[in-house]
Design an enzyme around this catalytic site. Sequence first.
Site, short mmCIF file in Angstrom:
data_model
loop_
_atom_site.label_atom_id
_atom_site.label_comp_id
_atom_site.label_asym_id
_atom_site.label_seq_id
_atom_site.Cartn_x
_atom_site.Cartn_y
_atom_site.Cartn_z
N HIS A 1 -2.70 5.41 6.41
CA HIS A 1 -1.32 5.88 6.56
C HIS A 1 -1.27 7.35 6.09
CE1 HIS A 1 0.22 1.77 6.90
NE2 HIS A 1 -0.14 1.46 5.67
N CYS B 1 0.83 -1.22 0.00
CA CYS B 1 0.00 0.00 0.00
C CYS B 1 0.86 1.26 0.00
CB CYS B 1 -0.93 -0.01 1.21
SG CYS B 1 -0.10 -0.43 2.76
#
Length: 341
Positions: free
Chosen positions: A220, A141
């Site tokens: 994130h 990711c």
Amino acid sequence: MNCKVGINGFGTIGKRIADAVSLQNDMEIVGVSKTSPNYESKLALDRGYPLYCAIPDRISEFRDKGMDVEGDLNDLIDESDIIVDCTPGGVGAKNSELYKKAGVKAIYQGGEDHQVADFSFNSLVNYEEAYGRDQTRVVSCNTTALCRTLYPIKKQYGINKVRATMIRRGGDPKQDNRGPINAIKPKMKVPSHHGPDVMTVIPDIEIDTTAVKVPTTIMHFHSINIELKNKNTKPEDIIKTLEETPRVTLVTEEHGIESTAQIIELARDANRPRNDVWEIPVWKESIVIKNNELYYFQAVHQESDVVPENIDAIRAMTKLEKNPTKSIQKTDKNLQLNPMI
Ligand code: NAD
């Protein structure tokens, strides 16, 4: 005829890829495989995905719980043109011999090393190199997010050096065993592994990264600093480039989007499945250039940003589409990846 896709490992990533495959008109799910008869196995059956048992001597456990199992992993491989391995990091490498022996194409996820497939994929950067390949790794990711914004900036303005800090979520929302709960935990390996991982996709980029974990589960966050080659670049140029880049979206404080919390709320309001944010949001106000150095902030929905890349990788490897732009557009249209604001 549709391409037949098997998913090995139906967790956070596997279930999203299965749903995304089902939305395309040139591929279909022929089965998903699980190790235990839990709530995600039930979800697979409820979605109409044929269920396979990844560990042969556990088939009876599924049947004891009233779950119909079609067979084991070898049977799923026999049914598939391509397997998308979404097992926990490290398991994919162990499975790779099985796939190679069976002569089935395989996609691995970012929890595996580059060496698992000797090829690391991002749709925008190297789709053409994936065309017809037997083995591919879709990068993590964080690496996917970094490639999505760094590649177009590098292509248009040139990059001398990237320095980026990954502010990482402690765990995914379903993971009740992860942390920290009340601390900021730096990764003591400096630089972190993320920079070298970007270089498996964009080999000629100079990049150093550091990483810290924080008590959040939803996204994130990256703080990025780039030394640009082109000294005349203006923030407006970068804004235009990112606006034109697929799977990157600009967000702004002007709309009250001041943190990852509001991005997830936008996805909820847009009725995105599981509040997924497949694109990388970049804050407009954070795009600043000072003495030739570009700064910006971006967020990463770790559970979903790699999903469109997996769909494109399937299309390239099974030769369904040669043109990267056409595949990217088709994937995004079928996912209904429309602007959230
Ligand atoms: P997960 O734990 O949510 O799902 C993994 C699934 O595989 C589970 O259903 C588990 O039961 C199953 N499984 C376990 N052992 C297995 C085996 N031997 N054979 C078959 N299935 C098995 O994990 P995830 O988050 O979906 O991660 C999968 C991969 O995707 C990893 O490589 C990970 O690094 C990568 N990835 C994860 C994220 C994320 O944030 N969750 C983001 C990008 C990439």
